[in-house]
Design an enzyme around this catalytic site. Sequence first.
Site, PDB file in Angstrom:
ATOM      1  N   GLN A   1       0.868  -1.127   0.023  1.00 51.76           N
ATOM      2  CA  GLN A   1      -0.167  -0.062   0.075  1.00 51.76           C
ATOM      3  C   GLN A   1       0.851   1.363   0.165  1.00 51.76           C
ATOM      4  O   GLN A   1       0.456   2.269  -0.335  1.00 51.76           O
ATOM      5  CB  GLN A   1      -1.022   0.224   1.151  1.00 51.76           C
ATOM      6  CG  GLN A   1      -1.829  -1.183   1.374  1.00 51.76           C
ATOM      7  CD  GLN A   1      -2.425  -1.307   2.766  1.00 51.76           C
ATOM      8  OE1 GLN A   1      -3.340  -0.785   2.989  1.00 51.76           O
ATOM      9  NE2 GLN A   1      -2.035  -1.892   3.596  1.00 51.76           N
ATOM     10  N   ASN A   2       2.087   0.870   0.310  1.00 58.75           N
ATOM     11  CA  ASN A   2       3.061   2.173   0.327  1.00 58.75           C
ATOM     12  C   ASN A   2       3.267   2.846  -1.198  1.00 58.75           C
ATOM     13  O   ASN A   2       3.471   2.047  -1.996  1.00 58.75           O
ATOM     14  CB  ASN A   2       4.298   1.603   0.888  1.00 58.75           C
ATOM     15  CG  ASN A   2       4.122   1.204   2.496  1.00 58.75           C
ATOM     16  OD1 ASN A   2       3.060   1.387   2.975  1.00 58.75           O
ATOM     17  ND2 ASN A   2       5.145   0.277   3.036  1.00 58.75           N
TER      18      ASN A   2
ATOM     19  N   HIS B   1      -1.419   1.656  -4.119  1.00 61.12           N
ATOM     20  CA  HIS B   1      -1.836   3.027  -4.005  1.00 61.12           C
ATOM     21  C   HIS B   1      -0.883   4.036  -4.921  1.00 61.12           C
ATOM     22  O   HIS B   1      -0.710   5.017  -4.782  1.00 61.12           O
ATOM     23  CB  HIS B   1      -1.715   3.536  -2.671  1.00 61.12           C
ATOM     24  CG  HIS B   1      -2.864   2.800  -1.822  1.00 61.12           C
ATOM     25  ND1 HIS B   1      -2.820   2.478  -0.332  1.00 61.12           N
ATOM     26  CD2 HIS B   1      -3.983   2.052  -2.367  1.00 61.12           C
ATOM     27  CE1 HIS B   1      -3.972   1.924  -0.110  1.00 61.12           C
ATOM     28  NE2 HIS B   1      -4.781   1.498  -1.125  1.00 61.12           N
TER      29      HIS B   1
ATOM     30  N   THR C   1       0.518  -2.883   8.616  1.00 59.26           N
ATOM     31  CA  THR C   1      -0.733  -2.111   8.017  1.00 59.26           C
ATOM     32  C   THR C   1      -1.807  -2.162   9.116  1.00 59.26           C
ATOM     33  O   THR C   1      -1.905  -3.365   9.750  1.00 59.26           O
ATOM     34  CB  THR C   1      -1.041  -2.595   6.707  1.00 59.26           C
ATOM     35  OG1 THR C   1      -2.242  -1.980   6.428  1.00 59.26           O
ATOM     36  CG2 THR C   1      -1.328  -4.043   6.938  1.00 59.26           C
ATOM     37  N   SER C   2      -2.608  -1.151   9.251  1.00 58.34           N
ATOM     38  CA  SER C   2      -3.541  -0.927  10.244  1.00 58.34           C
ATOM     39  C   SER C   2      -4.717  -1.704   9.587  1.00 58.34           C
ATOM     40  O   SER C   2      -5.963  -1.999  10.487  1.00 58.34           O
ATOM     41  CB  SER C   2      -4.070   0.564  10.755  1.00 58.34           C
ATOM     42  OG  SER C   2      -4.413   1.100   9.523  1.00 58.34           O
TER      43      SER C   2
HETATM   44  N1  APR Z   1       6.705  -2.320  12.333  1.00 59.23           N
HETATM   45  C1  APR Z   1       5.675  -2.786  11.992  1.00 59.23           C
HETATM   46  N2  APR Z   1       4.699  -2.126  11.955  1.00 59.23           N
HETATM   47  C2  APR Z   1       4.611  -0.956  12.410  1.00 59.23           C
HETATM   48  C3  APR Z   1       5.381  -0.467  13.111  1.00 59.23           C
HETATM   49  C4  APR Z   1       6.673  -0.966  12.866  1.00 59.23           C
HETATM   50  N3  APR Z   1       8.079  -0.403  13.297  1.00 59.23           N
HETATM   51  N4  APR Z   1       5.198   1.111  13.435  1.00 59.23           N
HETATM   52  C5  APR Z   1       3.883   1.173  13.322  1.00 59.23           C
HETATM   53  N5  APR Z   1       3.465  -0.068  12.637  1.00 59.23           N
HETATM   54  C6  APR Z   1       1.898  -0.411  12.355  1.00 59.23           C
HETATM   55  C7  APR Z   1       0.954   0.262  13.376  1.00 59.23           C
HETATM   56  O1  APR Z   1       0.525  -0.512  14.254  1.00 59.23           O
HETATM   57  C8  APR Z   1      -0.288   0.452  12.240  1.00 59.23           C
HETATM   58  O2  APR Z   1      -1.056  -0.754  12.548  1.00 59.23           O
HETATM   59  O3  APR Z   1       1.949   0.097  11.069  1.00 59.23           O
HETATM   60  C9  APR Z   1       0.418   0.099  10.713  1.00 59.23           C
HETATM   61  C10 APR Z   1       0.520   1.745  10.014  1.00 59.23           C
HETATM   62  O4  APR Z   1      -0.973   1.937   9.995  1.00 59.23           O
HETATM   63  P1  APR Z   1      -1.269   3.023   8.908  1.00 59.23           P
HETATM   64  O5  APR Z   1      -0.502   4.277   9.299  1.00 59.23           O
HETATM   65  O6  APR Z   1      -2.800   3.284   8.804  1.00 59.23           O
HETATM   66  O7  APR Z   1      -0.610   2.730   7.498  1.00 59.23           O
HETATM   67  P2  APR Z   1      -1.402   1.639   6.373  1.00 59.23           P
HETATM   68  O8  APR Z   1      -2.004   0.415   7.141  1.00 59.23           O
HETATM   69  O9  APR Z   1      -0.457   1.230   5.262  1.00 59.23           O
HETATM   70  O10 APR Z   1      -2.309   2.748   5.613  1.00 59.23           O
HETATM   71  C11 APR Z   1      -3.169   2.214   4.557  1.00 59.23           C
HETATM   72  O11 APR Z   1      -4.080   4.488   4.100  1.00 59.23           O
HETATM   73  O12 APR Z   1      -4.170   6.642   3.780  1.00 59.23           O
HETATM   74  C12 APR Z   1      -4.028   5.507   3.394  1.00 59.23           C
HETATM   75  O13 APR Z   1      -3.016   5.414   1.057  1.00 59.23           O
HETATM   76  C13 APR Z   1      -2.802   5.554   2.622  1.00 59.23           C
HETATM   77  O14 APR Z   1      -1.494   3.196   2.082  1.00 59.23           O
HETATM   78  C14 APR Z   1      -2.073   4.041   3.047  1.00 59.23           C
HETATM   79  C15 APR Z   1      -3.213   3.282   3.448  1.00 59.23           C
END
Ligand code: APR
Length: 234
Positions: free
Chosen positions: A87-88, A105, A176-177
Amino acid sequence: MRQDIVFLTGAGISSESGIPTFRGKDGLWNDERKVYLASSEALYNDTSEFLAFMNDMRQRVFDAAPNAAHAFIADLEKQHQVTVITQNIDDLHERAGSTNVIHLHGELARVCSSDNRHDARYIREMPMNVPIRLGDDAGDGSQLRSHVTLFGEYVSGMQDAAEIVKDADIFVVIGTSLTVHPAAELIRYAHPDVPKFIINPNEVDIASLGYKYILSTATEGVKTLQEELNHINR
Ligand code: APR
């Protein structure tokens, strides 16, 4: 034994490279203005501010380096067929050496037309330390923009991604969340009988689907994952 290993990654895998996540304590989206600036509305109505925001993200990725988790996934290609569905919008998987990366994305490393972001004639790489300026022509007379999926734009490539997850021998979700759809739905496509793992230092609700939780950061969690893979391949 050579396996089809598929990864679904999110912002968390790049956070140890200094790229902020979107949600959580210091999440990018805690700043409402930044949520707006990541939208197609901002591209058209506040183009200068939109470009400044995008250029800042591009420079941050340019200045970052892949971490041990990106490197681990890239190294797995020596023994396995590895696909990274991310998603990155950064290129850290590629810079670590991964050769089979699907960006659901889009990618900050590429630019495109504002009139039609899918028109392949105008999609090209552009060094991320070179700012996109107001008035830069994409080639079709429209404003040059980053080839990323903005809020308000649809996500393409999900069907292919779902097929890849379905065929995985091992499926791993890292950083990912799982709050953004349709990407989050991919966790349901993995075959019930294959080993499934999630690496995250925080809880996300997935245990009911038979995922083994590695409650850890990405760079630490991949060490545990290696042990699990050794066990599977014994
Ligand atoms: N290692 C692994 N996971 C981690 C770390 C780490 N060091 N630090 C944080 N996390 C986890 C958090 O607990 C969270 O579950 O990474 C996740 C980040 O979640 P988001 O910020 O929501 O990112 P993501 O899930 O990639 O978002 C999905 O949302 O806004 C859109 O397009 C954007 O691609 C993105 C999508």
